[in-house]
Design an enzyme around this catalytic site. Structure first.
Site, PDB file in Angstrom:
ATOM      1  N   ASP A  98       0.912  -1.109   0.219  1.00  0.00           N
ATOM      2  CA  ASP A  98       0.065  -0.066   0.064  1.00  0.00           C
ATOM      3  C   ASP A  98       0.742   1.151  -0.142  1.00  0.00           C
ATOM      4  O   ASP A  98       1.989   1.467   1.030  1.00  0.00           O
ATOM      5  CB  ASP A  98      -1.156  -0.059   1.268  1.00  0.00           C
ATOM      6  CG  ASP A  98      -2.091   0.953   1.266  1.00  0.00           C
ATOM      7  OD1 ASP A  98      -2.425   1.209   0.114  1.00  0.00           O
ATOM      8  OD2 ASP A  98      -2.410   1.135   2.286  1.00  0.00           O
ATOM      9  N   HIS A  99       0.741   2.093  -1.000  1.00  0.00           N
ATOM     10  CA  HIS A  99       1.442   3.607  -0.838  1.00  0.00           C
ATOM     11  C   HIS A  99       3.024   3.406  -0.991  1.00  0.00           C
ATOM     12  O   HIS A  99       3.680   4.024  -0.195  1.00  0.00           O
ATOM     13  CB  HIS A  99       0.802   4.312   0.210  1.00  0.00           C
ATOM     14  CG  HIS A  99      -0.786   4.925  -0.034  1.00  0.00           C
ATOM     15  ND1 HIS A  99      -0.911   5.590  -0.995  1.00  0.00           N
ATOM     16  CD2 HIS A  99      -1.643   4.368   0.434  1.00  0.00           C
ATOM     17  CE1 HIS A  99      -2.291   5.983  -0.684  1.00  0.00           C
ATOM     18  NE2 HIS A  99      -2.698   5.200   0.144  1.00  0.00           N
ATOM     19  N   ASP A 120       2.933   4.954  -5.663  1.00  0.00           N
ATOM     20  CA  ASP A 120       2.002   6.159  -5.447  1.00  0.00           C
ATOM     21  C   ASP A 120       2.924   7.407  -5.817  1.00  0.00           C
ATOM     22  O   ASP A 120       3.581   7.987  -4.982  1.00  0.00           O
ATOM     23  CB  ASP A 120       1.514   6.194  -3.792  1.00  0.00           C
ATOM     24  CG  ASP A 120       0.707   7.561  -3.888  1.00  0.00           C
ATOM     25  OD1 ASP A 120       0.717   8.350  -4.724  1.00  0.00           O
ATOM     26  OD2 ASP A 120       0.239   7.807  -2.516  1.00  0.00           O
ATOM     27  N   HIS A 201      -7.686   9.444   4.026  1.00  0.00           N
ATOM     28  CA  HIS A 201      -7.454   8.357   5.043  1.00  0.00           C
ATOM     29  C   HIS A 201      -7.780   8.840   6.432  1.00  0.00           C
ATOM     30  O   HIS A 201      -8.139  10.025   6.794  1.00  0.00           O
ATOM     31  CB  HIS A 201      -6.096   8.020   5.208  1.00  0.00           C
ATOM     32  CG  HIS A 201      -5.282   7.572   3.794  1.00  0.00           C
ATOM     33  ND1 HIS A 201      -4.234   8.067   3.043  1.00  0.00           N
ATOM     34  CD2 HIS A 201      -5.875   6.395   2.819  1.00  0.00           C
ATOM     35  CE1 HIS A 201      -3.945   7.311   2.001  1.00  0.00           C
ATOM     36  NE2 HIS A 201      -5.037   6.276   2.019  1.00  0.00           N
ATOM     37  N   HIS A 235      -9.368   4.557  -2.364  1.00  0.00           N
ATOM     38  CA  HIS A 235      -8.860   4.683  -1.241  1.00  0.00           C
ATOM     39  C   HIS A 235      -9.585   5.508  -0.066  1.00  0.00           C
ATOM     40  O   HIS A 235     -10.530   5.982  -0.604  1.00  0.00           O
ATOM     41  CB  HIS A 235      -7.394   5.502  -1.217  1.00  0.00           C
ATOM     42  CG  HIS A 235      -6.308   4.521  -1.876  1.00  0.00           C
ATOM     43  ND1 HIS A 235      -5.378   4.332  -1.243  1.00  0.00           N
ATOM     44  CD2 HIS A 235      -6.416   4.044  -3.290  1.00  0.00           C
ATOM     45  CE1 HIS A 235      -4.559   3.591  -1.967  1.00  0.00           C
ATOM     46  NE2 HIS A 235      -4.942   3.474  -3.068  1.00  0.00           N
ATOM     47  N   GLY A 236      -9.228   5.259   0.918  1.00  0.00           N
ATOM     48  CA  GLY A 236     -10.135   6.071   2.019  1.00  0.00           C
ATOM     49  C   GLY A 236     -11.568   5.638   2.024  1.00  0.00           C
ATOM     50  O   GLY A 236     -12.477   6.598   2.342  1.00  0.00           O
ATOM     51  N   SER A 238     -13.176   3.731   4.229  1.00  0.00           N
ATOM     52  CA  SER A 238     -13.826   3.165   5.429  1.00  0.00           C
ATOM     53  C   SER A 238     -15.154   3.769   5.592  1.00  0.00           C
ATOM     54  O   SER A 238     -15.128   5.011   5.324  1.00  0.00           O
ATOM     55  CB  SER A 238     -12.825   3.446   6.803  1.00  0.00           C
ATOM     56  OG  SER A 238     -11.785   2.385   6.796  1.00  0.00           O
ATOM     57  N   ASP A 280      -8.987   0.370   6.120  1.00  0.00           N
ATOM     58  CA  ASP A 280      -8.264   0.277   7.370  1.00  0.00           C
ATOM     59  C   ASP A 280      -8.766   0.821   8.569  1.00  0.00           C
ATOM     60  O   ASP A 280      -8.817   0.016   9.556  1.00  0.00           O
ATOM     61  CB  ASP A 280      -6.586   0.796   6.858  1.00  0.00           C
ATOM     62  CG  ASP A 280      -5.761   0.636   8.208  1.00  0.00           C
ATOM     63  OD1 ASP A 280      -6.010  -0.090   9.216  1.00  0.00           O
ATOM     64  OD2 ASP A 280      -4.475   0.998   7.905  1.00  0.00           O
TER      65      ASP A 280
HETATM   66  P1  13P Z   1      -9.362   4.388   5.351  1.00  0.00           P
HETATM   67  O1  13P Z   1      -8.441   5.156   6.311  1.00  0.00           O
HETATM   68  O2  13P Z   1     -10.650   4.927   4.954  1.00  0.00           O
HETATM   69  O3  13P Z   1      -9.428   2.909   5.854  1.00  0.00           O
HETATM   70  O4  13P Z   1      -8.594   4.025   4.174  1.00  0.00           O
HETATM   71  C1  13P Z   1      -7.360   3.157   4.031  1.00  0.00           C
HETATM   72  C2  13P Z   1      -6.593   3.373   2.722  1.00  0.00           C
HETATM   73  O5  13P Z   1      -6.889   3.972   1.797  1.00  0.00           O
HETATM   74  C3  13P Z   1      -5.253   2.540   2.732  1.00  0.00           C
HETATM   75  O6  13P Z   1      -4.724   2.853   1.491  1.00  0.00           O
HETATM   76  O1  G3H Z   2      -2.279   4.687   3.751  1.00  0.00           O
HETATM   77  C1  G3H Z   2      -3.108   4.431   4.803  1.00  0.00           C
HETATM   78  C2  G3H Z   2      -3.420   3.121   5.498  1.00  0.00           C
HETATM   79  O2  G3H Z   2      -4.301   3.271   6.415  1.00  0.00           O
HETATM   80  C3  G3H Z   2      -2.162   2.560   6.142  1.00  0.00           C
HETATM   81  O3  G3H Z   2      -1.680   3.590   7.200  1.00  0.00           O
HETATM   82  O4  G3H Z   2       0.707   4.023   7.082  1.00  0.00           O
HETATM   83  O5  G3H Z   2      -0.599   3.988   9.411  1.00  0.00           O
HETATM   84  O6  G3H Z   2      -0.107   2.089   8.116  1.00  0.00           O
HETATM   85  P1  G3H Z   2      -0.272   3.240   8.052  1.00  0.00           P
HETATM   86 ZN    ZN Z   3      -4.735   4.836   0.707  1.00  0.00          ZN
END
Ligand code: 13P
Ligand code: G3H
Ligand code: ZN
Length: 354
Positions: A98-99, A120, A201, A235-236, A238, A280
């Site tokens: 991720d990212h 990213d 996020h 993304h984001g 939740s 997440d």
């Molecule tokens: P949330 O913070 O909305 O769960 O998004 C997670 C996310 O986009 C991880 O890359």
């Molecule tokens: O990119 C966002 C995800 O929620 C991951 O978060 O970088 O705190 O592990 P994190």
């Molecule tokens: Zn993300």
């Protein structure tokens, strides 16, 4: 006194294969459903996801951020994932970075055995400064060449999310430009495109339940119209359920009022090309609410299992619900997973779009 000699243990590649994320997303597109990509940092989160996947018979994407890789020192993460594929052989599971902030991070994930990476390039390597389109194309293209030669999937991002709660992001929203999206996909050859449509996020995405002014689902529809064969990523995503926020606060938390992305909006996105949905924060809320409850109701408890078991169960229930919402439930046995070698050949012969 001489320091004890520490021998570096080479990371051995998994004997049981993780699945290509591209295949998972292609299958999801054929079936008209979305696949949740759930972040993990520890054993309990991986177990929660795999149990939910087994209960609902779902293919699934497990994803780890740079922070998760540092927290687990890569090796714990890798071996936990090896246990996951050994114990749940009927579940197609992709391991995704991720990212990824630069090509080196993506390459190190591929070397470790991730079957998918996100480059990213919407931000510079510091993960904060919005990058130019040219920079984004250049780094993404570099990762695509390296990854596809090994059968590994690549997600790119165009536009930037809002919010800097988790330390990642510029804090500025730059919505994805649909015209530029076409150019970006054509120039880079990515498998999946993360779009910026107003989400961010963390828990505090919107000041109230979002409407079309702040959550631009019409943008998804427009991008899908122009790129009907590209898998879109939200993304984001939740939903920040009000009852989870209330539970955390009921047991001593101090969360401010928080709103996320409603399930119906995600389902609308899935009808318009969204195949990967990143979650997440909701897992974090479920875990924290359950742990706080144990601490408040059973202050004499001090065995970590007393609170980690309910935390794991709370995350499992949440993930199972999301799997139903996204439509991936019931699809675990639909197809034979391809090996990365087979995916490499497909990329090489352009049997999949690049
Ligand atoms: P949330 O913070 O909305 O769960 O998004 C997670 C996310 O986009 C991880 O890359
Ligand atoms: O990119 C966002 C995800 O929620 C991951 O978060 O970088 O705190 O592990 P994190
Ligand atoms: Zn993300």
């Amino acid at each position: 006194m001489l320091a004890p000699r520490v021998r570096a243990v080479p990371i051995t590649l998994c004997s049981v294969p993780l699945v290509s994320m591209r295949q998972l997303l292609d299958e999801a597109a054929s079936g008209g459903y979305g696949v949740g990509a759930f972040n993990v940092n520890n054993m309990e989160q991986i177990q929660a996801i795999m149990e939910a996947a087994r209960d609902t018979r779902s293919p699934v994407i497990v994803q780890a951020s740079r922070g998760a890789r540092a927290y687990t020192n890569d090796r714990f993460l890798w071996h936990l994932m090896q246990a996951a594929v050994e114990l749940y052989p009927e579940i197609p599971v992709a391991l995704h970075l991720d990212h990824g902030n630069d090509p080196a991070t993506c390459i190190s994930a591929i070397e470790l055995g991730f079957t998918s990476v996100m480059m990213d390039g919407s931000l510079e390597a510091d993960g904060k400064t919005p990058a130019s389109f040219e920079y984004n194309v250049a780094v993404t293209k570099e990762v695509v060449a390296y990854a596809h030669a090994r059968g590994v999937t690549v997600e790119g991002e165009l536009g930037t999310l809002g919010g800097i709660e988790d330390g990642h992001g510029s804090g500025e929203v730059h919505l994805t430009d649909p015209e530029q999206a076409v150019e970006f996909v054509e120039e880079t050859g990515i498998d999946a495109l993360a779009v910026a449509i107003g989400t961010s996020h963390g828990a505090y995405k919107f000041a109230q339940a979002p409407d079309g002014e702040v959550l631009k689902m019409d943008l998804i529809q427009e991008i899908h119209r122009r790129l009907p064969d590209t898998h879109l990523v939200m993304h984001g995503s939740s939903s920040v359920p009000q009852e989870l926020v209330a539970k955390v606060n009921q047991y001593g938390g101090a969360l401010k009022p928080a709103w996320g992305v409603p399930r119906e909006e995600i389902q609308l996105g899935i009808r318009h090309g969204v195949r990967k949905i990143n979650v997440d924060t909701d897992s974090r809320l479920a875990i924290t609410g359950a742990i706080r409850q144990v601490f408040v109701e059973t202050p004499e408890a001090f065995d970590p299992r007393d609170y980690l078991k309910p935390a794991r169960a709370a995350m499992q229930a949440l993930i199972a619900e999301r799997m139903g919402d996204f439509g991936q439930a019931g699809h675990a046995g639909d197809y034979e997973p391809l090996s990365l070698e087979e995916m490499r050949e497909r990329y090489a012969t352009a049997a999949v779009r690049t």
